[in-house]
Structures are given as C-alpha cells and as structure tokens.
Design a protein around this motif. Structure first.
Motif: not given
Length: 184
Positions: A20-32, A103-109
């Motif tokens: 989830f990207d927005d003007s503040r930056g991003y958020f994602f779940e790195s583990y579930r 593995l790329d920090c911009k792709k978050h994979n």
C-alpha cells in the motif's frame, strides 16, 4: 493477500505481498502465517537473522543437516541481491538443480526455502538481508557447497566477489554427494 507462486523447484515459493503506497510512503505485511498454512507449510519460525553486506559480496551456499535443518523465509530490507538455492534433497527429482531470483527492497518480494536446500546470495547493491528460520543454527550441523562449483555454474552477477574464507573451502556438489551418501 500476497501473490504466491511456486518456482520450478518444488517447495520453493516466491511471495509478492500487497504493498500500500501513498504520499507518506508504503506499508505491507512481510509475514502472515496463513500464507503458509494455505500452502501446506505448518512449521513455525523460531529464529530471525539479519545481515548487512556490501555490493560484490557472495554469501553461501550454506545449509544445516538434520536434526537442525532449516526452512528459511528471506527478504531484502535495503538494497538488491540475487538469491540462490540448490536442491540437496536426496530423493528429489530436482536434486542438484539451482534456482535464483532477484530480491529487491523496492519490490518487497520474499523467497521461501524449505529444509534440504543450500542457500546463498550475491549482493548487487549494498543490502540489509533478513530471514526467518524454522530451526536454530547449530555449528556442528553446518555445511555448504562451493559457491563457484563448475557443475552448478551459477552466474552470481558480480565480478571479483568478496568471500569469506569458509565459503572458499566448501566441497563441490560432486564431493558433497560422495561425502553425504547422495544428499540431505
């Protein structure tokens, strides 16, 4: 929900979380946990590791023998790496085959690596590398395969790699097969 795809080697999964990207930056779940249980993976994670490596470093190819074999969930927090796994499962139809992914920090994979694999990575941009392990590290159970094994012929995408002394001394895949009775 994350997009999860199986690689050409059974059991190795690449995970692309929803970001989830927005003007503040991003958020994602790195583990579930449910990402894994829905794919039949039910072991837990008991150790988290993090390393920093400068561009040009090659780390690996490492594994842990039973009873300390480790599944790993790996990702890059900063930078870019080429992540490489080699199937060492004795009864696997893909024994001795390698698989790699950027593995790329911009792709978050992320990459899920089951137990029974050698694992390593080359650093394409200075990187902070993080991984969860399903078992504790045990020095006596540690093993490895020579990073530049001629049979594996892995293109690490780095010139003049920075290596540990230990990583320059591991056996080749053929030597490992002889020493281990055919695999892990």
């Amino acid at each position: 929900m994350a997009l999860i795809s199986e690689s050409v080697i059974s059991g190795v999964l690449e995970i692309h979380p929803k970001v989830f990207d927005d003007s503040r930056g991003y958020f994602f779940e790195s583990y579930r946990e449910d990402w894994f249980t829905s794919n039949g993976i039910t072991h837990g994670w008991i150790q988290d590791n993090q390393s920093f490596s400068q561009k040009g470093t090659v780390r690996g190819l490492h594994f842990q023998r039973e009873p300390f074999a480790q599944a790993k969930l790996v990702r890059v927090i900063q930078g870019v790496v080429k992540d490489v796994v080699v199937d060492l499962r004795k009864d696997s139809s893909t024994f001795g085959k390698s698989y790699s992914v950027i593995l790329d920090c911009k792709k978050h994979n992320l990459l899920y690596v089951p137990g029974g694999f050698a694992h390593g990575f080359s650093v394409l941009e200075d990187a902070i590398f993080a991984y969860k392990c399903s078992n504790f590290y045990n020095r006596e159970s540690e093993g490895g395969i020579l990073w530049n094994d001629p049979v594996l012929n892995i293109d690490w995408e780095v010139e003049n790699p920075i290596l540990s002394e230990k990583d320059q001394l591991w056996p080749t895949l053929e030597e490992f097969k002889t020493q281990s009775g055919g695999g892990l």
